[in-house]
Enzyme design. Sequence first.
Site, PDB file in Angstrom:
ATOM      1  N   ASN A   7      30.037  90.376   2.529  1.00 43.65           N
ATOM      2  CA  ASN A   7      30.003  90.655   3.968  1.00 43.65           C
ATOM      3  C   ASN A   7      28.783  89.933   4.517  1.00 43.65           C
ATOM      4  O   ASN A   7      27.640  90.310   4.237  1.00 43.65           O
ATOM      5  CB  ASN A   7      29.933  92.163   4.240  1.00 43.65           C
ATOM      6  CG  ASN A   7      29.913  92.477   5.724  1.00 43.65           C
ATOM      7  OD1 ASN A   7      29.319  91.745   6.512  1.00 43.65           O
ATOM      8  ND2 ASN A   7      30.554  93.562   6.121  1.00 43.65           N
ATOM      9  N   GLU A  34      33.235  90.118   8.124  1.00 35.99           N
ATOM     10  CA  GLU A  34      32.411  90.145   9.338  1.00 35.99           C
ATOM     11  C   GLU A  34      31.901  88.748   9.707  1.00 35.99           C
ATOM     12  O   GLU A  34      30.709  88.544   9.930  1.00 35.99           O
ATOM     13  CB  GLU A  34      31.244  91.134   9.221  1.00 35.99           C
ATOM     14  CG  GLU A  34      31.698  92.587   9.348  1.00 35.99           C
ATOM     15  CD  GLU A  34      30.608  93.520   9.852  1.00 35.99           C
ATOM     16  OE1 GLU A  34      30.487  93.665  11.076  1.00 35.99           O
ATOM     17  OE2 GLU A  34      29.884  94.099   9.025  1.00 35.99           O
ATOM     18  N   ASP A 145      34.648  94.392   1.526  1.00 30.60           N
ATOM     19  CA  ASP A 145      33.796  95.495   1.957  1.00 30.60           C
ATOM     20  C   ASP A 145      34.702  96.693   2.159  1.00 30.60           C
ATOM     21  O   ASP A 145      35.405  96.771   3.154  1.00 30.60           O
ATOM     22  CB  ASP A 145      33.075  95.101   3.256  1.00 30.60           C
ATOM     23  CG  ASP A 145      32.211  96.222   3.794  1.00 30.60           C
ATOM     24  OD1 ASP A 145      32.208  97.325   3.205  1.00 30.60           O
ATOM     25  OD2 ASP A 145      31.532  95.995   4.811  1.00 30.60           O
ATOM     26  N   ASN A 147      33.748  99.813   2.420  1.00 32.48           N
ATOM     27  CA  ASN A 147      33.100 100.871   3.203  1.00 32.48           C
ATOM     28  C   ASN A 147      33.334 102.255   2.595  1.00 32.48           C
ATOM     29  O   ASN A 147      33.461 103.252   3.316  1.00 32.48           O
ATOM     30  CB  ASN A 147      33.541 100.815   4.669  1.00 32.48           C
ATOM     31  CG  ASN A 147      32.613  99.939   5.511  1.00 32.48           C
ATOM     32  OD1 ASN A 147      31.389 100.005   5.379  1.00 32.48           O
ATOM     33  ND2 ASN A 147      33.178  99.103   6.371  1.00 32.48           N
ATOM     34  N   ASP A 216      30.877  97.364  -1.732  1.00 29.99           N
ATOM     35  CA  ASP A 216      31.612  96.090  -1.829  1.00 29.99           C
ATOM     36  C   ASP A 216      32.187  96.011  -3.240  1.00 29.99           C
ATOM     37  O   ASP A 216      31.441  96.022  -4.221  1.00 29.99           O
ATOM     38  CB  ASP A 216      30.662  94.928  -1.535  1.00 29.99           C
ATOM     39  CG  ASP A 216      30.088  95.027  -0.133  1.00 29.99           C
ATOM     40  OD1 ASP A 216      30.728  94.535   0.808  1.00 29.99           O
ATOM     41  OD2 ASP A 216      28.998  95.642   0.030  1.00 29.99           O
ATOM     42  N   ASP A 245      22.979  92.259   5.569  1.00 33.26           N
ATOM     43  CA  ASP A 245      22.620  93.551   4.954  1.00 33.26           C
ATOM     44  C   ASP A 245      23.427  93.820   3.675  1.00 33.26           C
ATOM     45  O   ASP A 245      23.121  94.762   2.947  1.00 33.26           O
ATOM     46  CB  ASP A 245      22.733  94.712   5.967  1.00 33.26           C
ATOM     47  CG  ASP A 245      24.006  94.693   6.801  1.00 33.26           C
ATOM     48  OD1 ASP A 245      24.797  93.728   6.690  1.00 33.26           O
ATOM     49  OD2 ASP A 245      24.197  95.651   7.573  1.00 33.26           O
ATOM     50  N   HIS A 246      24.427  92.971   3.392  1.00 32.59           N
ATOM     51  CA  HIS A 246      25.190  93.072   2.141  1.00 32.59           C
ATOM     52  C   HIS A 246      24.801  91.940   1.180  1.00 32.59           C
ATOM     53  O   HIS A 246      24.446  90.843   1.632  1.00 32.59           O
ATOM     54  CB  HIS A 246      26.683  92.931   2.404  1.00 32.59           C
ATOM     55  CG  HIS A 246      27.284  94.053   3.204  1.00 32.59           C
ATOM     56  ND1 HIS A 246      28.113  94.997   2.659  1.00 32.59           N
ATOM     57  CD2 HIS A 246      27.185  94.349   4.516  1.00 32.59           C
ATOM     58  CE1 HIS A 246      28.503  95.846   3.608  1.00 32.59           C
ATOM     59  NE2 HIS A 246      27.949  95.468   4.738  1.00 32.59           N
TER      60      HIS A 246
END
Length: 254
Positions: A7, A34, A145, A147, A216, A245-246
């Site tokens: 991501n 994203e 991802d 989530n 992930d 941030d991933h």
Amino acid sequence: MKIATWNVNSMRVRLPHVRGWLAEQRPDVLGLQEIKMPTEDFPQADIEEAGYRSVAYGQRTYNGVALLSREEPADVGVGLPNFPDEQRRVIAATYGEVRIINLYVPNGQSVDSEKFVYKLAWLEALREYLAEQLEQYPQLAVMGDFNIAPDDRDVHDPDAWRGKVLCSDAEREHLQSLLSLGLTDVFRLFEQPEGTFSWWDYRAAAFRRKMGLRIDLILVSSKLASSCSASSVDIEPRKLERPSDHAPVFAVFE
DNA sequence: ATGGCGCGCGCAGCGCGA
């Protein structure tokens, strides 16, 4: 074959990181989430310079997914066939005998929100789609991802997160029902360092303090699981200037 | 430690992410 998921939280901003990672890791296939840009804006030429083909399914501002690969993709599909959705979260393609489905599962915001209802409905539609794809493709990988942190081991502070979005029983049960179709979370096929995560909040110095979640994932059919020789998270890109941030997660198959 | 951060959009400050 080496496959990976990342991501990137804006392909525009992260293009140099992606190019660097492709050059260093040389995955056969990299799924991005994203990308946050329309399909027509995807930097296909820059990716080609790095020696990769790409197919993207993007939209302005939000969501968007892409698959980068050394080989030409075949039978590209987008979206969940049984779940009409303006949000662009799924792209799939076949590379040789291997079918790869790249996902950006809805975040869900909080367990009492409308977005959470959407997330669970989306996951139910995903299960139906994957059941159909598994029949069609014995060598199937589903990555992205998710989530969802599958287990307390995947959460830096399980008690603080218990019942919260990304960690709730309802989400974990949906993930379990995906695994029950005959998929394996390849990360757990191998001994892993405790506290291995794939996402860390930008706030509160979460990365430095090792406050993360593993959300992930790479899930594969039994045929692929039996040939999997490694799976890891590469946290190095999270240390760069202006990181996503991933972190990327990868798996290797003999 | 939810607030902080970082993104897009668009030019201020908001919605969203996880």
